[in-house]
Design an enzyme around this catalytic site. Structure first.
Site, PDB file in Angstrom:
ATOM      1  CE  LYS A 172      15.481 -38.957   1.465  1.00 18.91           C
ATOM      2  NZ  LYS A 172      14.615 -37.731   1.925  1.00 18.91           N
ATOM      3  CG  ASP A 201      20.994 -38.918  -2.291  1.00 23.58           C
ATOM      4  OD1 ASP A 201      20.855 -37.738  -1.830  1.00 23.58           O
ATOM      5  OD2 ASP A 201      21.483 -39.778  -1.146  1.00 23.58           O
ATOM      6  CG  HIS A 202      17.807 -33.330  -2.832  1.00 20.78           C
ATOM      7  ND1 HIS A 202      17.261 -33.942  -1.877  1.00 20.78           N
ATOM      8  CD2 HIS A 202      18.200 -32.030  -2.402  1.00 20.78           C
ATOM      9  CE1 HIS A 202      17.502 -33.073  -0.656  1.00 20.78           C
ATOM     10  NE2 HIS A 202      17.703 -31.922  -1.124  1.00 20.78           N
ATOM     11  CE  LYS A 206      21.562 -30.204  -1.357  1.00 20.73           C
ATOM     12  NZ  LYS A 206      20.888 -29.123  -1.212  1.00 20.73           N
ATOM     13  CD  GLU A 240      16.560 -30.248   7.186  1.00 17.08           C
ATOM     14  OE1 GLU A 240      16.274 -29.924   6.332  1.00 17.08           O
ATOM     15  OE2 GLU A 240      16.459 -31.461   7.606  1.00 17.08           O
ATOM     16  CG  ASP A 259      14.235 -37.266   6.144  1.00 19.32           C
ATOM     17  OD1 ASP A 259      13.686 -37.683   4.785  1.00 19.32           O
ATOM     18  OD2 ASP A 259      14.493 -36.150   6.360  1.00 19.32           O
ATOM     19  CG  HIS A 264      20.286 -36.471   1.708  1.00 20.41           C
ATOM     20  ND1 HIS A 264      19.905 -36.915   0.386  1.00 20.41           N
ATOM     21  CD2 HIS A 264      19.503 -35.740   2.228  1.00 20.41           C
ATOM     22  CE1 HIS A 264      18.704 -36.407   0.089  1.00 20.41           C
ATOM     23  NE2 HIS A 264      18.433 -35.770   1.301  1.00 20.41           N
TER      24      HIS A 264
HETATM   25  C1  BG6 Z   1      15.121 -34.140   2.220  1.00 23.58           C
HETATM   26  C2  BG6 Z   1      14.450 -34.595   3.573  1.00 23.58           C
HETATM   27  O1  BG6 Z   1      15.529 -35.252   1.525  1.00 23.58           O
HETATM   28  O2  BG6 Z   1      16.324 -33.178   2.443  1.00 23.58           O
HETATM   29  C3  BG6 Z   1      14.220 -33.307   4.293  1.00 23.58           C
HETATM   30  O3  BG6 Z   1      13.651 -35.626   3.412  1.00 23.58           O
HETATM   31  C4  BG6 Z   1      15.193 -32.524   4.467  1.00 23.58           C
HETATM   32  O4  BG6 Z   1      13.637 -33.825   5.634  1.00 23.58           O
HETATM   33  C5  BG6 Z   1      15.685 -31.985   3.053  1.00 23.58           C
HETATM   34  O5  BG6 Z   1      14.536 -31.193   5.006  1.00 23.58           O
HETATM   35  C6  BG6 Z   1      16.916 -31.082   2.989  1.00 23.58           C
HETATM   36  O6  BG6 Z   1      17.319 -30.716   1.820  1.00 23.58           O
HETATM   37  P1  BG6 Z   1      18.339 -29.601   1.451  1.00 23.58           P
HETATM   38  O7  BG6 Z   1      18.619 -29.756   0.174  1.00 23.58           O
HETATM   39  O8  BG6 Z   1      17.508 -28.422   2.031  1.00 23.58           O
HETATM   40  O9  BG6 Z   1      19.469 -29.569   2.453  1.00 23.58           O
END
Ligand code: BG6
Length: 510
Positions: A172, A201-202, A206, A240, A259, A264
């Protein structure tokens, strides 16, 4: 390497389900020198191998500009694994994995490099038994996606031969807006058939995100309340504490909303708000997610229902943090949002009138992702006013990370001789309830790509709906001034608090 059917010491012996193990295959990573590859992809490949979920001849090819030999690449993978993998290091697993590590040096325009890639794949098919099955992971800035897939086509690397597969895995954000997403899709599908394209979309990888569906649809006690008759509003937060780190080149001009909200957070909204799918298969899931995203109304008053912010210098964890405009590689006049908050309404019978507040930001108070379903107050109270003065609204909070679990907040009598009711909470924590370890999101997703299982990958329809929601907001922001500033280490601009205050609500301080 141990027997794939249970002798592996990392496999939970209590796991009686059929193990999902990838067949003969390999992975090619474009952008292998990047952060994502080092911190997530390479360690995930090792962890999968370590859990016995990859075939013995699994191969990993890195493609990048760096002037590396195969050994340099193998050393890079080794260091990434040592630093970031989640399972213990085992020499025998590493020795087997390294047999299949290759590096191809080149740029995306370089025809010779793509020919070398082709030869490398052929060589691995013979030496490692990869059977012609390769996934191409595009861990590169979105502007390079079209070039890379076109090169794969030109050099015959995307040809689907009888009895084997070639897949594209695309990080993404998929496009920059609706139009570019559709254009990108057209280009990708000229090369790869629909079922061989995996958009990452990781968040969907989860455990806690997949658990939203289990919580809602495998139980009886939540779903009857999951609607406008009982829910006051929903808050989805992805906060974050980190800044943009070394990612200026990617982040500036993209910003927080593109982003993470486009993907997400809207995925979290879809899973929270969708109807029950007829199965857990990809088609049924996509249909329900797309339907609910399609029912999301674009805010009418974008000035009042959206807020964007940018972090200024401040203090975080006792340390001075520079502002976004002072970060290396950032245009000092940049208007890129590092914080975004949006109020959305869903136009359907279940959710009419229930606001969904979404927010995300970098350099906020702490790292936390959660979905809070906040319930209405009891319609009537038999207690006198003073008894419930300290009672908040009931809430169910899905703690996506860290400290994964679910909290239910409700009122309880304070022990004593008078009647006083105060908030208490009931907690489910993964660590306490399960002995099984969660795979990292990228482990799960890479395995699914190799197995051809598309359940956890957004389809174009969902991506399009998400851009439909975000595009007008981005256009409005572009035309209207600058993002509001907020000091690093705080919870975002005051404008975001005012947005909720106008509705008589406030953000949770997780
Ligand atoms: C990514 C974003 O998809 O997800 C980043 O591009 C972000 O900006 C990250 O820091 C956060 O992933 P996670 O799994 O640590 O919440």
């Amino acid at each position: 390497m141990s027997d794939a059917r249970g002798a592996n010491p990392l496999r939970d012996p209590a796991d009686r389900r059929l193990p999902r193990i990838a067949g003969p295959s390999g992975l090619v990573i474009f952008g292998v020198t990047g952060d994502l590859s080092r911190k997530k992809l390479m360690p995930a490949v090792y962890d999968l191998a370590n859990r016995g979920l990859l075939p013995p001849g699994f191969s990993l090819i890195g493609f990048a500009r760096r002037e590396w030999e195969h050994e340099d690449f193998a050393q890079e993978v080794y260091e990434a694994v040592k630093q970031h993998s989640r399972t213990p290091f085992r020499e025998e697993v590493w020795q087997q994995l390294v047999q299949g590590c290759r590096f191809v040096q080149g740029t995306f325009d370089d025809d010779e490099a793509f020919e070398t890639l082709k030869e490398t794949i052929n060589e691995l098919d013979k030496a490692q038994g990869t059977g012609g099955n390769f996934a191409f992971y595009l861990s590169v800035p979105p502007k390079f996606f079209p070039k890379v897939v076109q090169q794969l086509k030109k050099h015959g690397l995307a040809d689907q031969k009888e009895g084997s597969w070639r897949r594209a895995v695309i990080e993404k954000p998929f496009g920059h807006n609706l139009q570019s997403a559709q254009e990108l899709n057209r280009i990708v599908h000229e090369v790869f058939p629909t079922n061989e394209v995996f958009r990452i979309d990781h968040y969907l990888g989860k455990e806690t995100v997949q658990n939203i569906l289990a919580l809602r649809f495998a139980n009886t006690m939540f779903e009857p309340l999951w609607n406008r008759s009982y829910v006051d509003h929903v808050q989805i937060t992805m906060a974050e504490d980190i800044g943009i780190g070394g990612r200026a080149g990617y982040y500036d001009g993209i910003g927080a909303a593109r982003d993470v909200i486009q993907n997400h957070l809207l995925q979290l909204l879809a899973l929270t708000a969708m109807e029950e799918p007829s199965s857990f298969g990809a088609d049924a899931l996509v249909a329900e997610k797309t339907k609910v995203l399609g029912a999301v109304k674009i805010p009418k008053d974008l000035g009042k229902e959206t807020v964007r912010g940018q972090y200024a210098a401040g203090w975080q964890g006792g340390e001075k943090a520079v502002g976004y405009l002072e970060e290396d590689g950032i245009d000092p006049k940049s208007k890129t949002d590092t914080y975004a908050a949006i109020k959305l309404q869903i136009d359907n019978r279940r959710w009419a009138g229930v606001p969904f507040y979404l927010r995300t930001g970098k350099r906020l108070g702490r790292r936390v992702t959660e979905i809070a379903v906040v319930f209405q107050r009891a319609p009537h109270s038999p207690f006198d006013h003073t008894a419930t003065e300290e009672l908040g609204q009931n809430a169910l909070v899905i703690r996506v990370q860290p400290d994964e679990g679910v909290t239910v907040r409700f009122g309880s009598k304070v022990p004593g001789t008078s009647m006083e009711v105060r908030d208490v909470s009931m907690d489910f924590a993964y660590g306490e309830s399960f002995t099984e370890s969660s795979p990292e999101a990228y482990e799960r997703l890479i395995l699914d790509v190799l197995l051809g299982d598309a359940n956890l990958f957004p389809r174009l329809e969902e991506v399009e709906q998400s851009w439909r929601i975000l595009d007008p907001i981005e256009v409005y922001w572009e035309k209207h001034g600058k993002p509001a500033q907020y000091p690093a280490g705080t919870w975002g601009p005051t404008e975001a608090d005012e947005m909720l205050a106008r509705d008589g609500r406030s953000w949770r301080r997780p």
